[in-house]
Scaffold this active site. Structure first.
Site, PDB file in Angstrom:
ATOM      1  N   GLY A  25       0.395  -1.276   0.476  1.00 54.99           N
ATOM      2  CA  GLY A  25      -0.085  -0.087  -0.234  1.00 54.99           C
ATOM      3  C   GLY A  25       0.436   0.997   0.067  1.00 54.99           C
ATOM      4  N   GLY A  26       2.035   1.312   0.939  1.00 52.01           N
ATOM      5  CA  GLY A  26       2.773   2.203   1.045  1.00 52.01           C
ATOM      6  C   GLY A  26       3.005   2.401  -0.452  1.00 52.01           C
ATOM      7  N   ASP A  83       0.438  -9.304   3.855  1.00 52.86           N
ATOM      8  CA  ASP A  83      -0.894  -8.672   4.819  1.00 52.86           C
ATOM      9  C   ASP A  83      -1.761  -9.138   3.107  1.00 52.86           C
ATOM     10  OD1 ASP A  83       0.292  -8.446   6.605  1.00 52.86           O
ATOM     11  OD2 ASP A  83       0.483  -6.246   6.239  1.00 52.86           O
ATOM     12  N   GLY A 118       0.072  -8.227  10.647  1.00 47.26           N
ATOM     13  CA  GLY A 118      -1.417  -7.325  10.010  1.00 47.26           C
ATOM     14  C   GLY A 118      -1.497  -6.749  10.586  1.00 47.26           C
ATOM     15  N   HIS A 119      -0.813  -5.284  10.664  1.00 44.62           N
ATOM     16  CA  HIS A 119      -2.320  -4.451  11.636  1.00 44.62           C
ATOM     17  C   HIS A 119      -3.103  -3.674  11.376  1.00 44.62           C
ATOM     18  CE1 HIS A 119       0.960  -3.396  14.355  1.00 44.62           C
ATOM     19  NE2 HIS A 119       2.333  -3.413  13.240  1.00 44.62           N
TER      20      HIS A 119
HETATM   21  O1  F6P Z   1       3.558  -4.870   5.668  1.00 50.96           O
HETATM   22  C1  F6P Z   1       4.025  -5.872   5.925  1.00 50.96           C
HETATM   23  C2  F6P Z   1       4.204  -6.408   7.257  1.00 50.96           C
HETATM   24  O2  F6P Z   1       4.840  -7.491   7.409  1.00 50.96           O
HETATM   25  C3  F6P Z   1       3.280  -6.254   8.429  1.00 50.96           C
HETATM   26  O3  F6P Z   1       1.930  -7.215   9.112  1.00 50.96           O
HETATM   27  C4  F6P Z   1       3.844  -5.687   9.687  1.00 50.96           C
HETATM   28  O4  F6P Z   1       2.510  -4.938  10.429  1.00 50.96           O
HETATM   29  C5  F6P Z   1       5.109  -5.031   8.710  1.00 50.96           C
HETATM   30  O5  F6P Z   1       5.390  -5.498   7.511  1.00 50.96           O
HETATM   31  C6  F6P Z   1       6.276  -4.714   9.866  1.00 50.96           C
HETATM   32  O6  F6P Z   1       7.328  -4.739   9.161  1.00 50.96           O
HETATM   33  P1  F6P Z   1       8.811  -3.875   9.617  1.00 50.96           P
HETATM   34  O7  F6P Z   1       8.861  -4.302  10.905  1.00 50.96           O
HETATM   35  O8  F6P Z   1       9.398  -4.512   8.564  1.00 50.96           O
HETATM   36  O9  F6P Z   1       8.209  -2.691   9.189  1.00 50.96           O
END
Ligand code: F6P
Length: 377
Positions: free
Chosen positions: A115-116, A139, A182-183
């Protein structure tokens, strides 16, 4: 009007890594170099490499042997073109990126990300660059695509973890809580929870009532089963926390002055810091409410590591080769989305800033409820 033949394309991977990124790089590269005879260069560490002009040239040798390799051979980062930390200073590097793109004589840039990355890619589209994106994230929360590269592999890893947690939970008569990534979206937790037969599944889309979770565990005990598996997404929250977050979010939208905005930001940071220990807190609450021992397993980065599944290799190869085809046709400013057995070029502006969460009426939710899973509501 005659289209200018494409000669040289760039590629980068951005955001958190996910299995299948190398399969996607390989697919774009094989079609670009092998089929169309173009040059392909890869930027190191996402948008950072593009801003700092750090790249490598891909040839058939560099593309060989990477299909099954996890992570990304290019490296990745969460750097954003418009807010990048360079030598300790945060700078807008969009201009530098556009300049590098032109100096390198690129005809197109492929950005593989979640998404980012879609939002960052849109910023570059607005600068007039020929951008095309591929959706990846474990995610599965990128809008307007059926699937994202990496999700299937992570789903398999999380499901296997739940399978393994069953035997230890059963042997010790414990509640075992598996925290899954999955935030903001619960696809991974819901999918792995259903496939692994978790007794309770808690996802961000459905705020939970801890009393209801405890009641489900006690019901199992009464029926003679003295253990339970809880699959919880890292972003799942109790009904009370969801109300608190929603109130701050509403204040954020109404904030007018810089002071108000700063205040809301601090409130949000405090709530997020408190939420960080949520799974451990849930374990303590369940111990008190059920008189069973509870243990927490945070699956963490294991979910993102290692070799991609068959489905992710197929998806990455389908999307990557289709991406080269779109570039050949001069279709830019789009994300190559998976739709059924085919692909669709979706305008990046329709994807950027949108999140694909689990709809309340999704069949996975219905199926979970119908096999007796507690969803905490
Ligand atoms: O974007 C995917 C993801 O795996 C999320 O589910 C998770 O919260 C996040 O990345 C954490 O990633 P990082 O610690 O590398 O920023």
């Amino acid at each position: 009007m005659q289209k200018k033949p494409v000669k040289r394309i760039g590629i980068l991977t951005a955001g958190g890594d996910s299995p299948g990124l190398n399969a996607a790089i390989r697919a774009v590269g094989k079609a670009a170099i092998g089929e169309y005879g173009w040059e392909m260069i890869g930027f190191r560490d996402g948008f950072l490499g593009l801003a700092l002009n750090r790249w490598v040239r891909f040839d058939k040798t560099r593309l060989a042997g990477i299909l099954t390799v996890g992570g990304t051979v290019l490296g990745t980062s969460r750097d954003k073109p418009h807010r990048m930390e360079i030598n300790g200073r945060v700078r807008d590097m969009t201009g530098a990126i556009a300049t590098n793109y032109r100096r390198l004589g690129l005809d197109a840039l492929v950005c593989i990300g979640g998404g980012g990355t879609q939002k960052n890619a849109l910023r570059l589209v607005e600068k007039g660059l020929h951008i095309i994106t591929l959706p990846k994230t474990i995610d599965n929360d990128v809008a307007l695509t059926d699937a994202t590269i990496g999700f299937d592999t992570a789903l398999g890893i999380a499901t296997e973890a739940i399978d393994r947690l069953h035997s230890t939970a059963h042997s010790h008569h414990r509640i075992v809580i598996a925290e899954i990534m999955g935030h903001r979206a619960g696809w991974l937790t819901l999918g792995a929870g259903i496939a692994g037969g978790a007794d309770v599944i808690l996802i961000p889309e459905i705020p939970y009532d801890v009393e209801k979770v405890a009641a489900a565990v006690r019901r199992r005990s009464r029926n003679g089963t003295n253990f339970s598996i809880v699959a919880i997404a890292e972003g799942a929250m109790s009904k009370q926390d969801a109300v608190a977050f929603a109130a701050v979010e509403a204040r954020r939208k109404l904030a007018k002055t810089e002071l108000e905005r700063e205040h809301v930001k601090a409130e949000l940071a405090a709530l997020e810091a408190r939420h960080d220990g949520n799974t451990l807190r849930l374990a303590k609450q369940l111990e008190q409410l059920t008189h069973l021992e509870a243990r927490v397993t945070i699956l963490g980065y294991v979910q993102r590591g290692g070799t991609p599944s068959v489905a992710d290799r197929l998806l990455a190869t389908r999307l990557g080769t289709a991406c080269a085809g779109f570039i050949q046709e001069g279709v830019f400013g789009v994300m190559v989305a998976a739709r059924g057995d085919g692909v669709k070029a979706v305008p990046i502006e329709e994807v950027a800033g949108k999140l694909k969460t689990v709809p309340a009426d999704h069949q996975w939710i219905e199926a979970a409820r119908r096999v007796g899973t507690c969803l905490g509501d």
